[in-house]
Design a protein around this motif. Structure first.
Motif, short mmCIF file in Angstrom:
data_model
loop_
_atom_site.label_atom_id
_atom_site.label_comp_id
_atom_site.label_asym_id
_atom_site.label_seq_id
_atom_site.Cartn_x
_atom_site.Cartn_y
_atom_site.Cartn_z
N ALA A 154 14.87 -28.66 -4.39
CA ALA A 154 15.53 -28.17 -5.60
C ALA A 154 15.73 -26.66 -5.52
O ALA A 154 16.77 -26.12 -5.95
N LYS A 155 14.75 -25.94 -4.97
CA LYS A 155 14.87 -24.48 -4.83
C LYS A 155 16.04 -24.11 -3.93
O LYS A 155 16.85 -23.24 -4.26
N VAL A 156 16.13 -24.79 -2.78
CA VAL A 156 17.23 -24.53 -1.85
C VAL A 156 18.57 -24.89 -2.50
O VAL A 156 19.57 -24.15 -2.36
N TYR A 157 18.58 -25.99 -3.21
CA TYR A 157 19.79 -26.46 -3.88
C TYR A 157 20.28 -25.42 -4.89
O TYR A 157 21.46 -25.04 -4.89
N LEU A 158 19.39 -24.94 -5.73
CA LEU A 158 19.77 -23.94 -6.73
C LEU A 158 20.19 -22.62 -6.09
O LEU A 158 21.13 -21.97 -6.56
N GLU A 159 19.50 -22.23 -5.02
CA GLU A 159 19.87 -20.99 -4.33
C GLU A 159 21.27 -21.09 -3.74
O GLU A 159 22.06 -20.12 -3.79
N ASN A 160 21.62 -22.24 -3.18
CA ASN A 160 22.96 -22.42 -2.62
C ASN A 160 24.03 -22.37 -3.70
O ASN A 160 25.11 -21.80 -3.50
N ILE A 161 23.72 -23.00 -4.84
CA ILE A 161 24.68 -22.96 -5.94
C ILE A 161 24.86 -21.53 -6.44
O ILE A 161 25.98 -21.09 -6.72
N GLN A 162 23.76 -20.80 -6.54
CA GLN A 162 23.84 -19.40 -6.95
C GLN A 162 24.67 -18.58 -5.97
O GLN A 162 25.44 -17.70 -6.37
N GLN A 163 24.54 -18.86 -4.69
CA GLN A 163 25.30 -18.14 -3.68
C GLN A 163 26.79 -18.42 -3.84
O GLN A 163 27.63 -17.51 -3.74
N LEU A 164 27.14 -19.69 -4.06
CA LEU A 164 28.53 -20.05 -4.26
C LEU A 164 29.06 -19.41 -5.55
O LEU A 164 30.21 -18.96 -5.60
N LEU A 165 28.22 -19.37 -6.57
CA LEU A 165 28.61 -18.75 -7.84
C LEU A 165 28.84 -17.25 -7.65
O LEU A 165 29.79 -16.68 -8.20
N ALA A 166 27.99 -16.61 -6.85
CA ALA A 166 28.16 -15.18 -6.58
C ALA A 166 29.47 -14.91 -5.85
O ALA A 166 30.11 -13.87 -6.08
N MET A 167 29.89 -15.80 -4.98
CA MET A 167 31.17 -15.63 -4.28
C MET A 167 32.33 -15.61 -5.26
O MET A 167 33.25 -14.79 -5.15
N GLN A 168 32.29 -16.51 -6.24
CA GLN A 168 33.38 -16.57 -7.22
C GLN A 168 33.40 -15.31 -8.07
O GLN A 168 34.47 -14.76 -8.35
N ARG A 169 32.23 -14.85 -8.47
CA ARG A 169 32.18 -13.64 -9.30
C ARG A 169 32.63 -12.42 -8.52
O ARG A 169 33.27 -11.51 -9.09
N ALA A 170 32.31 -12.37 -7.23
CA ALA A 170 32.78 -11.26 -6.40
C ALA A 170 34.31 -11.29 -6.29
O ALA A 170 34.96 -10.23 -6.34
N THR A 171 34.88 -12.48 -6.15
CA THR A 171 36.34 -12.60 -6.08
C THR A 171 36.98 -12.14 -7.38
O THR A 171 38.00 -11.44 -7.38
N ILE A 172 36.39 -12.55 -8.50
CA ILE A 172 36.91 -12.14 -9.81
C ILE A 172 36.83 -10.63 -9.97
O ILE A 172 37.77 -9.98 -10.44
N ASP A 173 35.70 -10.04 -9.55
CA ASP A 173 35.53 -8.59 -9.66
C ASP A 173 36.58 -7.85 -8.82
O ASP A 173 37.14 -6.83 -9.26
N ARG A 174 36.83 -8.34 -7.60
CA ARG A 174 37.84 -7.70 -6.76
C ARG A 174 39.23 -7.79 -7.39
O ARG A 174 40.01 -6.83 -7.34
N THR A 175 39.54 -8.93 -7.98
CA THR A 175 40.85 -9.10 -8.60
C THR A 175 40.99 -8.20 -9.82
O THR A 175 42.06 -7.61 -10.05
#
Length: 221
Positions: A154-175
């Motif tokens: 579950a820890k690895v699962y949540l960390e991976n989701i957080q990483q994917l979420l961070a990618m989207q937020r970084a894309t939004i910030d760049r835009t």
């Protein structure tokens, strides 16, 4: 002849002023459309992905707390009590995954997505094993499975989701930064063109005034 030449020059000057005003209008419309398109781009894909991934993370986080409560509780019927809620969360998460996957475009997103399959399989297997052990009344097995299998996955699962979420937020910030740059550049360009129009307009008005008042003064003299 002299006055005729002045009239020609004034006409050309005012024509240039009108051309610059038309250029300002066209440029303003073009830049406004560019900013609007960029804002729509955020809404259409990155923001939609960010929201769905956020909902997905919320479902998993709630599931982890729920499964932990089932394992730690002294009530063996707690698993059966949450059975329908667990199934509903699993279906909702699967629906989100089905919607998210086609939207992934970057190689980093696709690479991370491949890891989700095995991690999610371990997570679900651990959850089901905990619930089953608790339903059978084997408290020690439920806690052992919780600590050794479920919580690590579950820890690895949540960390991976957080990483994917961070990618989207970084894309939004760049835009957003790109939109802000477009706005500033467009504003500065329009200000420069506006100043140029004022200068030309003032020069033409001055020439027009001189062209009228000078002949009148000469006639009076």
């Amino acid at each position: 002849m002299k006055h005729w030449k002045i009239g020609i020059r004034l006409g050309l000057g005012f024509g240039l002023v009108l051309a610059l005003m038309a250029l300002m209008t066209g440029l303003g419309i073009w830049r406004l459309e560019a900013v609007t398109a960029a804002a729509q781009e955020i809404t259409r894909e990155p923001l939609a992905k960010e929201r769905m991934i956020g909902d997905w993370y919320r479902l998993v986080a709630i599931g982890v707390r729920r499964t932990t409560a089932i394992a730690k509780s002294a009530d063996p019927s707690l698993g059966a009590f949450f059975a329908e809620e667990i199934a509903s969360s699993t279906r909702e998460a699967q629906e989100l995954l089905t919607k998210i996957e086609p939207l992934l475009s970057s190689e980093a997103e696709k690479t991370l997505w491949k890891d989700f399959q095995s991690v999610r399989t371990k997570y679900i297997a651990g959850r089901d094993a905990v619930v089953k052990a608790k339903a059978e009344g084997t408290m020690a097995d439920a806690n052992r499975t919780l600590d050794n299998q479920y919580l690590p996955s579950a820890k690895v699962y949540l960390e991976n989701i957080q990483q994917l979420l961070a990618m989207q937020r970084a894309t939004i910030d760049r835009t957003v930064l790109a939109i802000d740059d477009d706005y500033r550049n467009s504003r500065n360009l329009l200000i420069a063109l506006g100043a140029l129009v004022l200068m030309f307009g003032g020069a033409c008005a001055w020439r027009l005034t001189i062209g009228i008042t000078r002949p009148l003064r000469d006639a009076v003299d």
